[in-house]
Design a protein around this motif. Structure first.
Motif, PDB file in Angstrom:
ATOM      1  N   GLY A   7       0.713  -1.482  -0.280  1.00  0.00           N
ATOM      2  CA  GLY A   7       0.083   0.285  -0.090  1.00  0.00           C
ATOM      3  C   GLY A   7       1.219   1.639   0.692  1.00  0.00           C
ATOM      4  N   VAL A   8      -0.242   2.567  -0.507  1.00  0.00           N
ATOM      5  CA  VAL A   8       0.722   3.597  -0.293  1.00  0.00           C
ATOM      6  C   VAL A   8       1.236   4.290   1.336  1.00  0.00           C
ATOM      7  CG1 VAL A   8      -0.043   4.615  -2.714  1.00  0.00           C
ATOM      8  CG2 VAL A   8      -0.753   4.725  -0.132  1.00  0.00           C
ATOM      9  N   ASN A   9       2.161   4.752   0.958  1.00  0.00           N
ATOM     10  CA  ASN A   9       2.882   6.094   2.202  1.00  0.00           C
ATOM     11  C   ASN A   9       1.564   6.140   3.435  1.00  0.00           C
ATOM     12  OD1 ASN A   9       4.361   6.218  -0.041  1.00  0.00           O
ATOM     13  ND2 ASN A   9       5.816   6.739   1.339  1.00  0.00           N
ATOM     14  N   GLY A  10       1.416   5.997   4.574  1.00  0.00           N
ATOM     15  CA  GLY A  10       0.060   6.671   5.309  1.00  0.00           C
ATOM     16  C   GLY A  10      -1.129   5.437   5.232  1.00  0.00           C
ATOM     17  N   CYS A  11      -0.961   4.152   4.650  1.00  0.00           N
ATOM     18  CA  CYS A  11      -2.345   2.970   4.036  1.00  0.00           C
ATOM     19  C   CYS A  11      -2.209   2.873   5.533  1.00  0.00           C
ATOM     20  CB  CYS A  11      -2.070   2.670   2.867  1.00  0.00           C
ATOM     21  SG  CYS A  11      -0.838   1.115   3.475  1.00  0.00           S
ATOM     22  N   GLY A  12      -1.408   2.964   6.708  1.00  0.00           N
ATOM     23  CA  GLY A  12      -1.247   1.414   7.755  1.00  0.00           C
ATOM     24  C   GLY A  12      -0.347   0.609   7.817  1.00  0.00           C
ATOM     25  N   LYS A  13       0.908   0.344   6.876  1.00  0.00           N
ATOM     26  CA  LYS A  13       1.318  -0.942   7.358  1.00  0.00           C
ATOM     27  C   LYS A  13       1.427  -1.350   8.264  1.00  0.00           C
ATOM     28  CE  LYS A  13       3.676   0.284   3.250  1.00  0.00           C
ATOM     29  NZ  LYS A  13       2.963   1.782   3.079  1.00  0.00           N
ATOM     30  N   SER A  14       2.534  -0.222   8.523  1.00  0.00           N
ATOM     31  CA  SER A  14       3.175  -0.401  10.277  1.00  0.00           C
ATOM     32  C   SER A  14       2.301  -0.240  10.949  1.00  0.00           C
ATOM     33  CB  SER A  14       4.317   0.409  10.186  1.00  0.00           C
ATOM     34  OG  SER A  14       4.798   1.192   9.376  1.00  0.00           O
ATOM     35  N   THR A  15       0.992   0.138  11.777  1.00  0.00           N
ATOM     36  CA  THR A  15       0.314  -0.106  12.170  1.00  0.00           C
ATOM     37  C   THR A  15       0.135  -1.456  12.517  1.00  0.00           C
ATOM     38  OG1 THR A  15      -0.117   2.410  12.025  1.00  0.00           O
ATOM     39  CG2 THR A  15      -1.437   0.704  13.882  1.00  0.00           C
ATOM     40  N   LEU A  16      -0.896  -1.415  11.294  1.00  0.00           N
ATOM     41  CA  LEU A  16      -1.173  -3.010  10.617  1.00  0.00           C
ATOM     42  C   LEU A  16      -0.168  -4.280  11.269  1.00  0.00           C
ATOM     43  CD1 LEU A  16      -3.067  -4.979   9.753  1.00  0.00           C
ATOM     44  CD2 LEU A  16      -3.087  -4.218   7.347  1.00  0.00           C
ATOM     45  N   ALA A  17       1.227  -4.245  10.761  1.00  0.00           N
ATOM     46  CA  ALA A  17       2.179  -5.364  10.830  1.00  0.00           C
ATOM     47  C   ALA A  17       1.893  -5.784  11.941  1.00  0.00           C
ATOM     48  CB  ALA A  17       2.896  -4.904   9.662  1.00  0.00           C
ATOM     49  N   ALA A  18       2.742  -4.134  13.246  1.00  0.00           N
ATOM     50  CA  ALA A  18       2.714  -4.808  14.182  1.00  0.00           C
ATOM     51  C   ALA A  18       1.677  -5.332  15.300  1.00  0.00           C
ATOM     52  CB  ALA A  18       2.811  -2.465  15.145  1.00  0.00           C
ATOM     53  N   ILE A  19      -0.069  -5.182  14.813  1.00  0.00           N
ATOM     54  CA  ILE A  19      -0.892  -5.745  15.926  1.00  0.00           C
ATOM     55  C   ILE A  19      -1.086  -6.824  14.467  1.00  0.00           C
ATOM     56  CG2 ILE A  19      -3.618  -5.916  15.073  1.00  0.00           C
ATOM     57  CD1 ILE A  19      -3.889  -2.660  15.140  1.00  0.00           C
ATOM     58  N   LEU A  20      -1.366  -7.464  13.636  1.00  0.00           N
ATOM     59  CA  LEU A  20      -0.578  -8.457  13.494  1.00  0.00           C
ATOM     60  C   LEU A  20       0.728  -9.523  14.377  1.00  0.00           C
ATOM     61  CD1 LEU A  20      -0.693  -8.520   9.399  1.00  0.00           C
ATOM     62  CD2 LEU A  20      -2.597  -8.994  11.237  1.00  0.00           C
ATOM     63  N   VAL A  21       1.683  -8.898  13.857  1.00  0.00           N
ATOM     64  CA  VAL A  21       2.617 -10.075  15.317  1.00  0.00           C
ATOM     65  C   VAL A  21       2.289 -10.181  16.403  1.00  0.00           C
ATOM     66  CG1 VAL A  21       4.868  -9.053  15.799  1.00  0.00           C
ATOM     67  CG2 VAL A  21       4.482  -9.155  13.780  1.00  0.00           C
TER      68      VAL A  21
END
Ligand SMILES: Nc1ncnc2c1ncn2[C@@H]1O[C@H](COP(=O)(O)OP(=O)(O)O)[C@@H](O)[C@H]1O
Ligand SMILES: Cc1cn([C@H]2C[C@H](O)[C@@H](COP(=O)(O)OP(=O)(O)O)O2)c(=O)[nH]c1=O
Length: 213
Positions: A7-21
């Motif tokens: 996804g584009v910058n700011g779509c929420g990748k890092s936040t989602l990745a942390a939740i999945l982990v």
């Protein structure tokens, strides 16, 4: 299990990745940025960001090279067994979406996408989709990290990358998740995709993740 969030910058990748982990219960779980995962990739990224004028193909090749080196590093540690989770923030989709907007040769993009797909067996890929305007607004609100030059190009640029991402996802049958939803709803969608894949790759493995609230 390797999961890739595109996804584009700011779509929420890092936040989602942390939740999945955090939700993973089968074994070890880690989120990683495949560009900066290795020292070589970190150095390449710094060089890309510092370059005054970098041609589109040179830039795309450099990003892909950093990612390919991460694939080698992960293969050296042996790819994660089904009980472990690696969440990648972007893989081949970014090369296609950003590279197309940058003006890279379509032949180069196709070759790099194939090389990346062959270099790492990604089990689940999702695209988190938000309009460029929303992504740009989220990035402006972020004060914790210094914005890179891709993050200061504004909403029209992010919208162009988004359109390329959507075209890529449609062609590759990558599930598109509405990134405007609540983060736990988004995580729930990804978790269901992971569970479906895990049921095939590790049928006796039991529950993969904690319940989403
Ligand atoms: N679904 C969401 N709804 C509202 N805000 C979100 C959502 N996902 C992420 N954010 C916020 O948007 C900002 C950018 O998220 P981040 O995970 O850093 O994006 P990325 O890694 O894709 O650049 C952060 O401040 C984050 O808290
Ligand atoms: C051309 C190209 C650009 N980009 C852009 C998007 C990112 O904003 C920027 C840096 O990538 P990256 O280090 O992966 O992510 P971020 O800084 O968002 O955590 O480069 C790619 O990720 N891949 C590419 O192939």
């Amino acid at each position: 299990m390797i999961v890739c969030v595109e996804g584009v910058n700011g779509c929420g990748k890092s936040t989602l990745a942390a939740i999945l982990v955090d939700m993973w219960t089968r074994g070890q779980a880690v989120a990683l940025d495949p560009v900066q995962h290795t020292r070589f990739g970190g150095a390449l990224r710094s060089a890309i960001m510092a370059a005054e004028s970098l041609g589109a193909d040179a830039e795309t090749l450099a990003f892909a090279s950093a990612r390919l080196h991460t694939a080698t590093a992960l293969a050296g540690q042996r790819c994660p067994p089904a009980r472990e989770l690696v969440v990648l923030e972007r893989w081949a989709g970014a090369v296609v979406a950003y590279g197309t907007v940058a003006g890279s040769s379509p032949f180069l993009l196709r070759a790099l996408e194939a090389a990346l797909a062959g270099a790492l067996p990604v089990d689940v890929t999702v695209l988190v989709d938000v309009p460029g305007e929303v992504a740009a607004a989220r990035l402006t609100q972020q004060t914790s990290t210094q914005a890179n030059r891709f993050e200061t190009r504004g909403s029209a640029y992010l919208e162009r990358v988004r359109r390329q991402y959507l075209a890529w996802a449609s062609l590759r049958q990558v599930p598109v998740i509405n990134g405007l939803q609540d983060l736990h709803t988004i995580a729930g969608h990804v978790t269901r995709l992971i569970e479906t894949t895990a049921a095939v790759t590790d049928p006796g493995g039991g529950h993969t993740t904690k319940e989403t609230a």
